[in-house]
Write a protein that holds these residues in place. Structure first.
Motif, PDB file in Angstrom:
ATOM      1  N   ARG A  47       0.832  -1.213   0.000  1.00 54.75           N
ATOM      2  CA  ARG A  47       0.000   0.000   0.000  1.00 54.75           C
ATOM      3  C   ARG A  47       0.867   1.264   0.000  1.00 54.75           C
ATOM      4  N   VAL A  48       1.943   1.259   0.762  1.00 57.05           N
ATOM      5  CA  VAL A  48       2.841   2.418   0.811  1.00 57.05           C
ATOM      6  C   VAL A  48       3.474   2.647  -0.559  1.00 57.05           C
ATOM      7  N   ILE A  49       3.960   1.598  -1.174  1.00 56.79           N
ATOM      8  CA  ILE A  49       4.575   1.701  -2.503  1.00 56.79           C
ATOM      9  C   ILE A  49       3.551   2.224  -3.507  1.00 56.79           C
ATOM     10  N   ASN A  50       2.322   1.713  -3.425  1.00 53.96           N
ATOM     11  CA  ASN A  50       1.259   2.139  -4.330  1.00 53.96           C
ATOM     12  C   ASN A  50       0.947   3.616  -4.111  1.00 53.96           C
ATOM     13  N   ALA A  51       0.892   4.050  -2.851  1.00 55.07           N
ATOM     14  CA  ALA A  51       0.627   5.459  -2.549  1.00 55.07           C
ATOM     15  C   ALA A  51       1.724   6.359  -3.086  1.00 55.07           C
ATOM     16  N   VAL A  52       2.971   5.918  -2.926  1.00 51.85           N
ATOM     17  CA  VAL A  52       4.115   6.691  -3.451  1.00 51.85           C
ATOM     18  C   VAL A  52       4.022   6.777  -4.963  1.00 51.85           C
ATOM     19  N   LYS A  91       3.601  10.186  -7.156  1.00 52.00           N
ATOM     20  CA  LYS A  91       4.581  10.502  -8.200  1.00 52.00           C
ATOM     21  C   LYS A  91       3.865  10.751  -9.519  1.00 52.00           C
ATOM     22  N   ALA A  92       2.813   9.938  -9.794  1.00 53.13           N
ATOM     23  CA  ALA A  92       2.067  10.090 -11.049  1.00 53.13           C
ATOM     24  C   ALA A  92       1.312  11.419 -11.058  1.00 53.13           C
TER      25      ALA A  92
END
Length: 169
Positions: A156-161, A165-166
């Protein structure tokens, strides 16, 4: 064939039956089921059938004595006094003890005597403690669940980052 010969043959058959079960079992649980009603005994047997991989039967102590002689279960001899019911667990070493433990509250006359689990002999108190340990499958599920939780959080953290970024591009 005389009655004595028939009696001996029958006793040998029982001892052979117990030995055959001992060869296949992962654990043996001895219980004192003295004073159980027929209804309670039936409930106990049904609960063990539901679990599966458990054989429960009442044997004469002398037959058990002969059967365990010279085996890893020989240490159970000291617990063979009074009526004895035996639960053999073939799949999960703690399944029989756990199934019996679940019935103890509703059956005050049912008591652990001892057990032999994977080569170790345990008295009634230790058998009860072992019975309260969750099964191997439950423990593995909990372990895998504990691995999954941090991985899910990390994902979830990676997805949020990645989403942040997008948005900034």
């Amino acid at each position: 064939m005389t009655n004595l010969e028939k009696n001996r043959k029958a006793k040998h058959a029982v001892v052979d039956e117990i030995r055959e079960k001992l060869e296949r079992t992962k654990s043996v649980v001895l219980v004192d089921a003295r004073g159980l009603t027929v209804e309670q005994d039936t409930t106990l047997r049904k609960s063990m059938r539901k679990v599966g991989g458990i054989d429960y039967k009442v044997y004469k102590n002398s037959m058990i004595n002969f059967a365990i002689e010279g085996t890893a279960f020989e240490g159970l001899k000291t617990y063979l006094a009074g009526p004895t019911a035996v639960a053999f667990s073939y799949d999960d070493a703690t399944a029989a003890a756990a199934a019996i433990s679940k019935q103890l509250k509703g059956m005050p006359n049912l008591e652990f005597k001892a057990s032999a689990i994977e080569g170790e002999i345990y008295d009634a108190a230790k058998t009860k403690a072992i019975a309260d340990i969750p099964s191997k499958d439950v423990l593995i599920s909990k372990l895998l669940g504990s691995f999954k939780s941090p991985l899910s959080s990390f994902a979830r953290v990676i997805n949020a980052v990645a989403e942040e970024k997008a948005k900034s591009e």
